[in-house]
Design a protein around this motif. Sequence first.
Motif, PDB file in Angstrom:
ATOM      1  N   ASP A   1       0.825  -1.210   0.000  1.00 35.86           N
ATOM      2  CA  ASP A   1       0.000   0.000   0.000  1.00 35.86           C
ATOM      3  C   ASP A   1       0.858   1.258   0.000  1.00 35.86           C
ATOM      4  O   ASP A   1       0.564   2.226  -0.715  1.00 35.86           O
ATOM      5  N   ALA A   2       1.926   1.266   0.807  1.00 32.89           N
ATOM      6  CA  ALA A   2       2.805   2.434   0.872  1.00 32.89           C
ATOM      7  C   ALA A   2       3.547   2.630  -0.441  1.00 32.89           C
ATOM      8  O   ALA A   2       3.719   3.764  -0.910  1.00 32.89           O
ATOM      9  N   LEU A   3       3.975   1.531  -1.061  1.00 27.93           N
ATOM     10  CA  LEU A   3       4.717   1.633  -2.321  1.00 27.93           C
ATOM     11  C   LEU A   3       3.838   2.147  -3.445  1.00 27.93           C
ATOM     12  O   LEU A   3       4.154   3.150  -4.096  1.00 27.93           O
ATOM     13  N   LEU A   4       2.722   1.488  -3.693  1.00 29.75           N
ATOM     14  CA  LEU A   4       1.873   1.861  -4.822  1.00 29.75           C
ATOM     15  C   LEU A   4       1.101   3.145  -4.558  1.00 29.75           C
ATOM     16  O   LEU A   4       0.780   3.887  -5.483  1.00 29.75           O
ATOM     17  N   GLY A   5       0.831   3.434  -3.294  1.00 23.24           N
ATOM     18  CA  GLY A   5       0.111   4.659  -2.972  1.00 23.24           C
ATOM     19  C   GLY A   5       0.935   5.912  -3.146  1.00 23.24           C
ATOM     20  O   GLY A   5       0.385   7.013  -3.261  1.00 23.24           O
ATOM     21  N   SER A   6       2.263   5.766  -3.183  1.00 25.94           N
ATOM     22  CA  SER A   6       3.137   6.934  -3.308  1.00 25.94           C
ATOM     23  C   SER A   6       3.899   6.960  -4.621  1.00 25.94           C
ATOM     24  O   SER A   6       4.767   7.805  -4.823  1.00 25.94           O
ATOM     25  N   LEU A   7       3.570   6.040  -5.536  1.00 21.17           N
ATOM     26  CA  LEU A   7       4.375   5.894  -6.745  1.00 21.17           C
ATOM     27  C   LEU A   7       4.266   7.091  -7.672  1.00 21.17           C
ATOM     28  O   LEU A   7       5.261   7.627  -8.146  1.00 21.17           O
ATOM     29  N   HIS A   8       3.038   7.527  -7.947  1.00 20.85           N
ATOM     30  CA  HIS A   8       2.827   8.655  -8.859  1.00 20.85           C
ATOM     31  C   HIS A   8       1.387   9.097  -8.726  1.00 20.85           C
ATOM     32  O   HIS A   8       0.487   8.288  -8.452  1.00 20.85           O
ATOM     33  N   GLN A   9       1.144  10.380  -8.961  1.00 18.55           N
ATOM     34  CA  GLN A   9      -0.207  10.920  -8.784  1.00 18.55           C
ATOM     35  C   GLN A   9      -1.209  10.338  -9.771  1.00 18.55           C
ATOM     36  O   GLN A   9      -2.427  10.378  -9.532  1.00 18.55           O
ATOM     37  N   ARG A  10      -0.748   9.785 -10.880  1.00 17.02           N
ATOM     38  CA  ARG A  10      -1.662   9.191 -11.856  1.00 17.02           C
ATOM     39  C   ARG A  10      -1.809   7.679 -11.690  1.00 17.02           C
ATOM     40  O   ARG A  10      -2.517   7.029 -12.466  1.00 17.02           O
ATOM     41  N   VAL A  11      -1.101   7.125 -10.704  1.00 13.04           N
ATOM     42  CA  VAL A  11      -1.206   5.700 -10.421  1.00 13.04           C
ATOM     43  C   VAL A  11      -2.065   5.521  -9.170  1.00 13.04           C
ATOM     44  O   VAL A  11      -1.704   5.990  -8.092  1.00 13.04           O
ATOM     45  N   GLY A  12      -3.203   4.887  -9.330  1.00 16.75           N
ATOM     46  CA  GLY A  12      -4.098   4.663  -8.203  1.00 16.75           C
ATOM     47  C   GLY A  12      -4.036   3.231  -7.721  1.00 16.75           C
ATOM     48  O   GLY A  12      -3.917   2.289  -8.516  1.00 16.75           O
ATOM     49  N   TRP A  13      -4.106   3.050  -6.409  1.00 20.22           N
ATOM     50  CA  TRP A  13      -4.095   1.701  -5.848  1.00 20.22           C
ATOM     51  C   TRP A  13      -5.153   1.613  -4.764  1.00 20.22           C
ATOM     52  O   TRP A  13      -5.102   2.308  -3.759  1.00 20.22           O
ATOM     53  N   ASN A  14      -6.148   0.776  -4.996  1.00 17.65           N
ATOM     54  CA  ASN A  14      -7.184   0.488  -4.012  1.00 17.65           C
ATOM     55  C   ASN A  14      -7.373  -1.022  -4.058  1.00 17.65           C
ATOM     56  O   ASN A  14      -8.158  -1.548  -4.826  1.00 17.65           O
ATOM     57  N   SER A  15      -6.586  -1.716  -3.259  1.00 11.30           N
ATOM     58  CA  SER A  15      -6.490  -3.172  -3.327  1.00 11.30           C
ATOM     59  C   SER A  15      -7.861  -3.828  -3.515  1.00 11.30           C
ATOM     60  O   SER A  15      -8.815  -3.507  -2.806  1.00 11.30           O
ATOM     61  N   PRO A  16      -7.984  -4.690  -4.541  1.00 12.72           N
ATOM     62  CA  PRO A  16      -6.930  -5.228  -5.392  1.00 12.72           C
ATOM     63  C   PRO A  16      -6.815  -4.565  -6.758  1.00 12.72           C
ATOM     64  O   PRO A  16      -6.359  -5.176  -7.721  1.00 12.72           O
ATOM     65  N   THR A  17      -7.227  -3.323  -6.900  1.00 11.34           N
ATOM     66  CA  THR A  17      -7.267  -2.682  -8.213  1.00 11.34           C
ATOM     67  C   THR A  17      -6.140  -1.680  -8.389  1.00 11.34           C
ATOM     68  O   THR A  17      -5.964  -0.775  -7.576  1.00 11.34           O
ATOM     69  N   LEU A  18      -5.390  -1.853  -9.461  1.00 10.08           N
ATOM     70  CA  LEU A  18      -4.356  -0.906  -9.860  1.00 10.08           C
ATOM     71  C   LEU A  18      -4.892  -0.127 -11.049  1.00 10.08           C
ATOM     72  O   LEU A  18      -5.322  -0.706 -12.042  1.00 10.08           O
ATOM     73  N   THR A  19      -4.867   1.203 -10.966  1.00  5.91           N
ATOM     74  CA  THR A  19      -5.451   2.043 -12.016  1.00  5.91           C
ATOM     75  C   THR A  19      -4.451   3.083 -12.475  1.00  5.91           C
ATOM     76  O   THR A  19      -3.778   3.709 -11.656  1.00  5.91           O
ATOM     77  N   LEU A  20      -4.356   3.242 -13.769  1.00  2.52           N
ATOM     78  CA  LEU A  20      -3.532   4.302 -14.356  1.00  2.52           C
ATOM     79  C   LEU A  20      -4.456   5.238 -15.102  1.00  2.52           C
ATOM     80  O   LEU A  20      -5.190   4.829 -16.000  1.00  2.52           O
ATOM     81  N   THR A  21      -4.441   6.503 -14.732  1.00  2.83           N
ATOM     82  CA  THR A  21      -5.305   7.478 -15.382  1.00  2.83           C
ATOM     83  C   THR A  21      -4.486   8.375 -16.293  1.00  2.83           C
ATOM     84  O   THR A  21      -3.334   8.693 -16.008  1.00  2.83           O
ATOM     85  N   ALA A  22      -5.073   8.750 -17.385  1.00  2.00           N
ATOM     86  CA  ALA A  22      -4.476   9.685 -18.341  1.00  2.00           C
ATOM     87  C   ALA A  22      -5.604  10.578 -18.835  1.00  2.00           C
ATOM     88  O   ALA A  22      -6.777  10.282 -18.598  1.00  2.00           O
ATOM     89  N   PRO A  23      -5.274  11.695 -19.495  1.00  2.53           N
ATOM     90  CA  PRO A  23      -6.337  12.570 -19.990  1.00  2.53           C
ATOM     91  C   PRO A  23      -7.344  11.808 -20.850  1.00  2.53           C
ATOM     92  O   PRO A  23      -7.018  11.320 -21.926  1.00  2.53           O
ATOM     93  N   GLY A  24      -8.550  11.657 -20.349  1.00  2.00           N
ATOM     94  CA  GLY A  24      -9.593  10.972 -21.103  1.00  2.00           C
ATOM     95  C   GLY A  24      -9.501   9.461 -21.088  1.00  2.00           C
ATOM     96  O   GLY A  24     -10.250   8.784 -21.779  1.00  2.00           O
TER      97      GLY A  24
ATOM     98  N   ASP B   1       6.872  13.162  -2.989  1.00  2.26           N
ATOM     99  CA  ASP B   1       6.016  13.524  -4.126  1.00  2.26           C
ATOM    100  C   ASP B   1       5.356  14.879  -3.883  1.00  2.26           C
ATOM    101  O   ASP B   1       5.189  15.682  -4.804  1.00  2.26           O
ATOM    102  N   ILE B   2       4.979  15.139  -2.617  1.00  2.00           N
ATOM    103  CA  ILE B   2       4.390  16.443  -2.280  1.00  2.00           C
ATOM    104  C   ILE B   2       5.404  17.551  -2.518  1.00  2.00           C
ATOM    105  O   ILE B   2       5.092  18.602  -3.089  1.00  2.00           O
ATOM    106  N   GLY B   3       6.649  17.313  -2.079  1.00  2.00           N
ATOM    107  CA  GLY B   3       7.698  18.317  -2.267  1.00  2.00           C
ATOM    108  C   GLY B   3       7.987  18.591  -3.723  1.00  2.00           C
ATOM    109  O   GLY B   3       8.154  19.745  -4.133  1.00  2.00           O
ATOM    110  N   SER B   4       8.050  17.521  -4.528  1.00  2.00           N
ATOM    111  CA  SER B   4       8.308  17.691  -5.959  1.00  2.00           C
ATOM    112  C   SER B   4       7.192  18.465  -6.633  1.00  2.00           C
ATOM    113  O   SER B   4       7.440  19.358  -7.459  1.00  2.00           O
ATOM    114  N   THR B   5       5.943  18.133  -6.282  1.00  2.00           N
ATOM    115  CA  THR B   5       4.794  18.833  -6.862  1.00  2.00           C
ATOM    116  C   THR B   5       4.790  20.307  -6.464  1.00  2.00           C
ATOM    117  O   THR B   5       4.547  21.196  -7.289  1.00  2.00           O
TER     118      THR B   5
END
Length: 320
Positions: free
Chosen positions: A162-185, A308-312
Amino acid sequence: MQIRLAPQPVWEVLTSAQLLAHHGLAAPFPYQSWARSALSAIGNGPARALLRWVASWPPGIIPQFLISDPRPDDLDLTDACRRIESWEPTGVRDRLHRQFPRGVPPAFGPFAADPARALQTFRRTLEDYCDVAIRPHWGTISETLVDELAHRSGTLATGGVDALLGSLHQRVGWNSPTLTLTAPGVAEGTRDPQRLLLVPLVFARDEPALLDPNTDTTVLGYPARGVANLAGGVNPSPRPGPDHVVQLLGRTRATLMRALSMPRTTTALATELRLAPSTISEHLSVLVSCRIAIRTRRANRVYYGLTDIGSTLLDMLMAG
């Protein structure tokens, strides 16, 4: 779920070629210096063939059929290029047709018609490009990848999936057991992946990519932290006008925050910024407590880098 982290040099090189083919000298930060150096070295030589080929790809397409399963410590660029010779041509063609079941785009046609010959041409073209555009910078690139792999491995070890996938990238969503990648549209999801391979990429910009989501192993390429190392580890000079980072944090913390784009020790920061180690430690404590920076132990050393917060936050202030 089984999770692996590994670099993939061929994917890294192709991603860099995409950046160069589509942006050229207008490449975004932190790639400007590298782009100028690479284009100057490429000139009109044989390495330009890779850029012409990449520019002919359909928009948004990643040639998954050319991305092999990486080794855990696969950072030998020469070996990665040479191993292309050992790829099974029929296997490459099968992966090609699986990726494009409705018809192979013309840019990839040679791999369908004569995969053995196409692989030979691909290897030569890739090596020509690597020799002038990537190899001179590979030390910096590989160091960034090593730091990224260590950081994410540490997150997995201490915080779990949860810590790894939850902090990977703002467009990568993790809600076990679903991994989601969002892009424009676009939203792609994979239910309960049994095997997940995470591939950090220096040249991915802000564009994570999900490959083969319906196969046994889900492959997720994501932007590595610390890519400002490619520009010397320091953000560009502020534009004329108010420096919003300085206005918010003060000059010392603003300078420190910019330097943390690449993970560093307290000693390295003190030497680079010409400040007393006690001063650096004091400011780092504040940044860590505010979740702008993170402290990571690697062997007997402690490194500090941006969260990730600092980079953003830094990106927003620099853009403002």
